[in-house]
Design an enzyme around this catalytic site. Sequence first.
Site, PDB file in Angstrom:
ATOM      1  N   TRP A 165       0.863  -1.180   0.000  1.00 33.03           N
ATOM      2  CA  TRP A 165       0.000   0.000   0.000  1.00 33.03           C
ATOM      3  C   TRP A 165       0.901   1.231   0.000  1.00 33.03           C
ATOM      4  O   TRP A 165       1.875   1.291   0.754  1.00 33.03           O
ATOM      5  CB  TRP A 165      -0.923   0.045   1.225  1.00 33.03           C
ATOM      6  CG  TRP A 165      -1.652   1.370   1.251  1.00 33.03           C
ATOM      7  CD1 TRP A 165      -2.717   1.725   0.468  1.00 33.03           C
ATOM      8  CD2 TRP A 165      -1.308   2.535   2.026  1.00 33.03           C
ATOM      9  NE1 TRP A 165      -3.055   3.041   0.711  1.00 33.03           N
ATOM     10  CE2 TRP A 165      -2.212   3.554   1.663  1.00 33.03           C
ATOM     11  CE3 TRP A 165      -0.327   2.803   2.974  1.00 33.03           C
ATOM     12  CZ2 TRP A 165      -2.169   4.827   2.219  1.00 33.03           C
ATOM     13  CZ3 TRP A 165      -0.275   4.078   3.537  1.00 33.03           C
ATOM     14  CH2 TRP A 165      -1.206   5.081   3.159  1.00 33.03           C
ATOM     15  N   ASP A 182     -13.473   8.662   7.872  1.00 35.05           N
ATOM     16  CA  ASP A 182     -12.286   7.986   8.394  1.00 35.05           C
ATOM     17  C   ASP A 182     -12.421   6.481   8.219  1.00 35.05           C
ATOM     18  O   ASP A 182     -13.517   5.939   8.283  1.00 35.05           O
ATOM     19  CB  ASP A 182     -12.106   8.343   9.873  1.00 35.05           C
ATOM     20  CG  ASP A 182     -10.739   7.913  10.367  1.00 35.05           C
ATOM     21  OD1 ASP A 182      -9.815   7.806   9.542  1.00 35.05           O
ATOM     22  OD2 ASP A 182     -10.596   7.672  11.575  1.00 35.05           O
ATOM     23  N   HIS A 185      -8.555  -6.395   4.256  1.00 32.89           N
ATOM     24  CA  HIS A 185      -8.227  -5.573   5.414  1.00 32.89           C
ATOM     25  C   HIS A 185      -9.553  -5.255   6.069  1.00 32.89           C
ATOM     26  O   HIS A 185     -10.273  -4.361   5.614  1.00 32.89           O
ATOM     27  CB  HIS A 185      -7.494  -4.298   4.999  1.00 32.89           C
ATOM     28  CG  HIS A 185      -6.008  -4.463   4.991  1.00 32.89           C
ATOM     29  ND1 HIS A 185      -5.138  -3.421   4.810  1.00 32.89           N
ATOM     30  CD2 HIS A 185      -5.248  -5.566   5.181  1.00 32.89           C
ATOM     31  CE1 HIS A 185      -3.892  -3.878   4.869  1.00 32.89           C
ATOM     32  NE2 HIS A 185      -3.937  -5.180   5.079  1.00 32.89           N
ATOM     33  N   ASP A 192     -10.442   3.747   9.742  1.00 33.63           N
ATOM     34  CA  ASP A 192      -9.757   2.723  10.534  1.00 33.63           C
ATOM     35  C   ASP A 192     -10.219   2.575  11.971  1.00 33.63           C
ATOM     36  O   ASP A 192      -9.402   2.486  12.877  1.00 33.63           O
ATOM     37  CB  ASP A 192      -8.252   2.982  10.482  1.00 33.63           C
ATOM     38  CG  ASP A 192      -7.718   2.712   9.089  1.00 33.63           C
ATOM     39  OD1 ASP A 192      -7.694   1.538   8.703  1.00 33.63           O
ATOM     40  OD2 ASP A 192      -7.366   3.668   8.388  1.00 33.63           O
TER      41      ASP A 192
HETATM   42  C1  RNT Z   1      -3.855   2.729   4.643  1.00 31.83           C
HETATM   43  C2  RNT Z   1      -3.980   1.277   4.362  1.00 31.83           C
HETATM   44  C3  RNT Z   1      -2.873   0.420   4.897  1.00 31.83           C
HETATM   45  C4  RNT Z   1      -2.418   0.825   6.279  1.00 31.83           C
HETATM   46  C5  RNT Z   1      -1.358  -0.070   6.872  1.00 31.83           C
HETATM   47  C6  RNT Z   1      -0.687   0.562   8.056  1.00 31.83           C
HETATM   48  O1  RNT Z   1      -4.931   3.441   4.238  1.00 31.83           O
HETATM   49  O2  RNT Z   1      -5.212   0.817   4.836  1.00 31.83           O
HETATM   50  O3  RNT Z   1      -3.245  -0.901   4.854  1.00 31.83           O
HETATM   51  O4  RNT Z   1      -3.492   0.901   7.168  1.00 31.83           O
HETATM   52  O5  RNT Z   1      -0.472  -0.465   5.924  1.00 31.83           O
HETATM   53 ZN    ZN Z   2      -5.541  -1.317   4.750  1.00 28.19          ZN
END
Ligand code: RNT
Ligand code: ZN
Length: 423
Positions: A189, A298, A290, A300
């Site tokens: 990424w 946002d 993921h 995460d």
């Molecule tokens: C970022 C991506 C990626 C990161 C990690 C830390 O937007 O989701 O996967 O969260 O590599």
């Molecule tokens: Zn990710």
Amino acid sequence: MTSPFKNVEQSFALARERYAAFGVDVDRALQHLGSIPISLHCWQGDDIGGFENTGSELGGGLAVTGNYPGRARTPDELRADVDKALALIPGTHRFNLHASYAETGGKKVERDALEPAHFQRWIDWAKAKGMGLDFNPTYFAHPRAADGLTLAHPDPAIRRFWIDHGIVCRKIGAAFGKALGTACVTNVWIPDGMKDSPIDRKSPRQRLAESLDAIFAEPIDHKFNLDAVEGKLFGLGSESYVVGSHEFYYSYAVSRKTLLCLDAGHYHPTEVLSDKISAVLSVLDEILLHVSRGVRWDSDHVVILSDELEAIAQELVRGDFLGRVHIGLDFFDASINRVAAWVIGARCMIKALLIALLEPTPTLRQLEAEGNYTARLALLEELKTLPFGAIWDHYCQSSKVPVGPAWIDAVKRYEAEVLAKRS
Ligand code: RNT
Ligand code: ZN
């Protein structure tokens, strides 16, 4: 572990009968569940800090908010925290490292010079636990990523540096796979993009494709390493243009036969991963997930047992995709206890898979084939109140992890005895 709930097994026996009445074999579901690894991401434990001390800001559009005490400051602390989390999560799982978590013994090692030896302690730790490792080159928190461009940078020297980083990371991934007897998924990424609308959308994408081709040029046995590429809709500072968008990586993965990584927080808010899984797996062999949780803009937040998480797990089970999908978690929250964040997210992912495995899918399929959408909807709603919790409690108890909220006390104790003493 003795459970505070004496009736766990009694409740389980009754619940198992209820599921049997729907034609569901609970024992088979539990056996299957136990064989599904979830890759726990290292970066929840230290706010994506890593151990390089480059002095660079995190950057790359990644922002971790919160200042809850107890962040892991060293690899040993991070491993201890993960050990704690894993003791509270049923099943055998995997661990997902970023290149910035290398252990170089105090020596400065540039990212294009990293070697498997810099991860030996991680390998030994994983091996002792019978756990596989996954990997990620780190294209942020570095002076050469300060422009917000890496593999797509117009400067060939900067591009070369990041290409070489990608190349050494695949070798490290392969070393993980070889040492641990299970293929490592190495996921690329990059943050590359622009805050405002670019005139030239094409050239950075051409450069990215060329850079990726250079990284993946050397064939590596899939027994040891699997390459994945992860797209994104937008990031902080790349609101108007992301070089590695979904369409870019989807077509790249199809044409180069890499894995595609789908991050649940990387799409328009009304788009869902659960609908994308069967779409991309009609063409691609394998994907990486993921599992994350988007909230407004946002991407995460800690994974919870949401409708969408259940829908993702249902797709994996209904489509018989579990053998072709690598499940990884991706979130970072520094406003709550970080060990708890891992435990909550992982336990929810496993709960979602269990709910999906306890579904009488053949019956639902049959109703759909008959065009009986009334009964399909009615049955789906009835299933929601089956005693899933009793099966989950039994699974935790038989996996020797705390039943119900008992794990919260374990984390609290760890916080008082270990985390609170970190400055
Ligand atoms: C970022 C991506 C990626 C990161 C990690 C830390 O937007 O989701 O996967 O969260 O590599
Ligand atoms: Zn990710």
